[in-house]
Enzyme design. Sequence first.
Site, PDB file in Angstrom:
ATOM      1  N   ALA A 133      56.454  79.807  70.655  1.00  0.00           N
ATOM      2  CA  ALA A 133      57.279  78.597  70.674  1.00  0.00           C
ATOM      3  C   ALA A 133      58.505  78.758  69.794  1.00  0.00           C
ATOM      4  CB  ALA A 133      56.448  77.393  70.230  1.00  0.00           C
ATOM      5  N   GLY A 165      45.959  86.095  75.991  1.00  0.00           N
ATOM      6  CA  GLY A 165      46.221  86.811  77.229  1.00  0.00           C
ATOM      7  C   GLY A 165      47.583  86.452  77.792  1.00  0.00           C
ATOM      8  N   ASP A 340      50.201  73.998  58.538  1.00  0.00           N
ATOM      9  CA  ASP A 340      51.258  73.778  57.552  1.00  0.00           C
ATOM     10  C   ASP A 340      52.357  72.856  58.079  1.00  0.00           C
ATOM     11  OD1 ASP A 340      49.686  75.843  56.689  1.00  0.00           O
ATOM     12  OD2 ASP A 340      51.298  77.270  56.354  1.00  0.00           O
ATOM     13  N   ARG A 400      36.860  74.550  79.646  1.00  0.00           N
ATOM     14  CA  ARG A 400      36.410  75.292  78.474  1.00  0.00           C
ATOM     15  C   ARG A 400      35.450  74.484  77.609  1.00  0.00           C
ATOM     16  NH1 ARG A 400      42.256  77.880  76.635  1.00  0.00           N
ATOM     17  NH2 ARG A 400      42.281  79.554  78.176  1.00  0.00           N
ATOM     18  N   ALA A 554      48.967  76.671  77.687  1.00  0.00           N
ATOM     19  CA  ALA A 554      49.601  76.796  76.369  1.00  0.00           C
ATOM     20  C   ALA A 554      50.924  77.544  76.449  1.00  0.00           C
ATOM     21  CB  ALA A 554      48.664  77.497  75.391  1.00  0.00           C
TER      22      ALA A 554
END
Length: 577
Positions: A133, A165, A340, A400, A554
């Site tokens: 990102a 992956g 963080d 999942r 993602a």
Amino acid sequence: MVVMGNLSMGENFKEGTYLGSANGYKGEIKVEVKLSKDKIEDIKVISNTDTPIISDAPVNIIPKKVLQTQGLGVDVVAGATGTSRGVIAAINNAIKFSGYKTDLRRVKETKEKFTDKVVEHKDDVVVIGAGGAGLIAAIEAKLNGANVTVIEKMAFPGGNTLISGAEYAAPENWVQKKEGLKDSKDQFFNDTMKGGDNESNPNLVRVLADNALDGAVWLKDYVNVVFEDRQMFFGGHSVKRSLVPNGASGVEVIGKLMAKAKELGIPVYLEMNAVELITEGNRVVGVKALTPTETHNFMGKNGVIIASGGFGSNIEMRKKHDPRMDEKILSTNTTGITGDGIVMGEKVGAATTDMEFIQTYPVCDPENGALLYTGDVRLAGSAILVNKEGKRFVEELDRRDVISFAITKQTGGVGYLFWDQAQLDKTEVAVHHKGEYEALLRRGILVKADTIDEAAKHFGIDAKELKTTVEKYNEYAKNGKDLEFNKRGGLVAFTEGPYYILKNTPAIHHTMGGLVIDSKGRVLDKNGNPIEGLFAAGEVTGDIHGKNRLGSNAITDITVFGKISGENAAKNLQKVN
């Protein structure tokens, strides 16, 4: 001359160049060590089969520290422990071959002291995090005219993208068209909403769906990411739509992003730990970061983009939001994924959402939690998950979270993935993930055997019941319908051996919660208003995946919102409307 073998013992080194080897994280590491009478003169790593980019850090750092301290008591590189220990052990073995008897591992490295020095940096945009990102956001900001700097607390770039992956979910993609598969942005939108139990912000999911294909094309055509001529079918999707990068590895994506950042002149500072956002009034104008010896203030007149990832490796933060996710649950994440950016955002008034939604990945290493890419044979549709009793217990292509929860209820909290040689050959996981595959066999977590009885015996699985399960599954494949779990995708019967069984357990993989953003990538406060100068992208954000992220969404997320946040941060002085 290169010398190998045991030589006579002595207090001084025996001059010469010696070879040493040891096992790293996935495979063998070989080094060449040059010794004079009283000094380690040079160290070269001549062979390394561990994960590129991650292992590059210890391969470069450890030899320098050993030469500096003249001892092996050096710290491992955080996030690359296996490779670090392998390099140290290989150096130690080389020195042993020289005949030297003193244990150099007792010599500890000396730490540089922290000083009061403050280094100032001035840019248009500062990006926190050199994962997927962050690098995408930085590149897009640069392409929109901004001077950009990226800071990363780890000794290597990549974040979780690097060890993934990196499959990319994109509706209406070029492989789908070649295969004649029908798909649409609306279908992808609906799958993602349903997969997250409709807890996602539909406006953000709409942006994700509408821009997914454009992001994939951008990676392919501009960043030069090579995608293989195939797709994968991840659980929760209604159609096969997940593009696969070269080698089925995030190394391809991060390597190409880093190359593009270098080409564009974007500096990436490693081992630079962001600790605080710098504000002027109600506007974020920079980031305070620390190295072991200095403070750095990175000022960004247009703004700051937080792309530091989730909190999968922060046990206390996990337990705060879901007490079940304690220290007993391993994690697939790199050690730097500790929330963080979320904490820094909260300190300047940012709102958070969905923090209680923490996803586990079902097929992980039962000893260290690493996601097992050898287990991707499951995604081809033919491998089956069984328990100690030799019985199937879940649909292998379900979500999942569903599969993970089902595994935890089995004997020992583990599952066993079963497949045959034909499926190994078809999926090529032993080729794409050769190092992992061989290491799993060596460690006994994966077994290869000529018969089902022999394979089952290795793990103490009920062989008679397993053979019955295989016979049932073959009948389902013959008739084209799974009568037990209604498995989606094509059913392929098992044929001749060798047969394989992989022991696996769930591990924490993705945290769905994080900073609240709008469709422009702007971070919002608790009243729903943008915090001026603050943007975010990737796993540090929430409200995109709801309760559960679908596999391969993602990389789509980090690409779509990385590009959006980068573009809008670059234009921020002109105001984003």
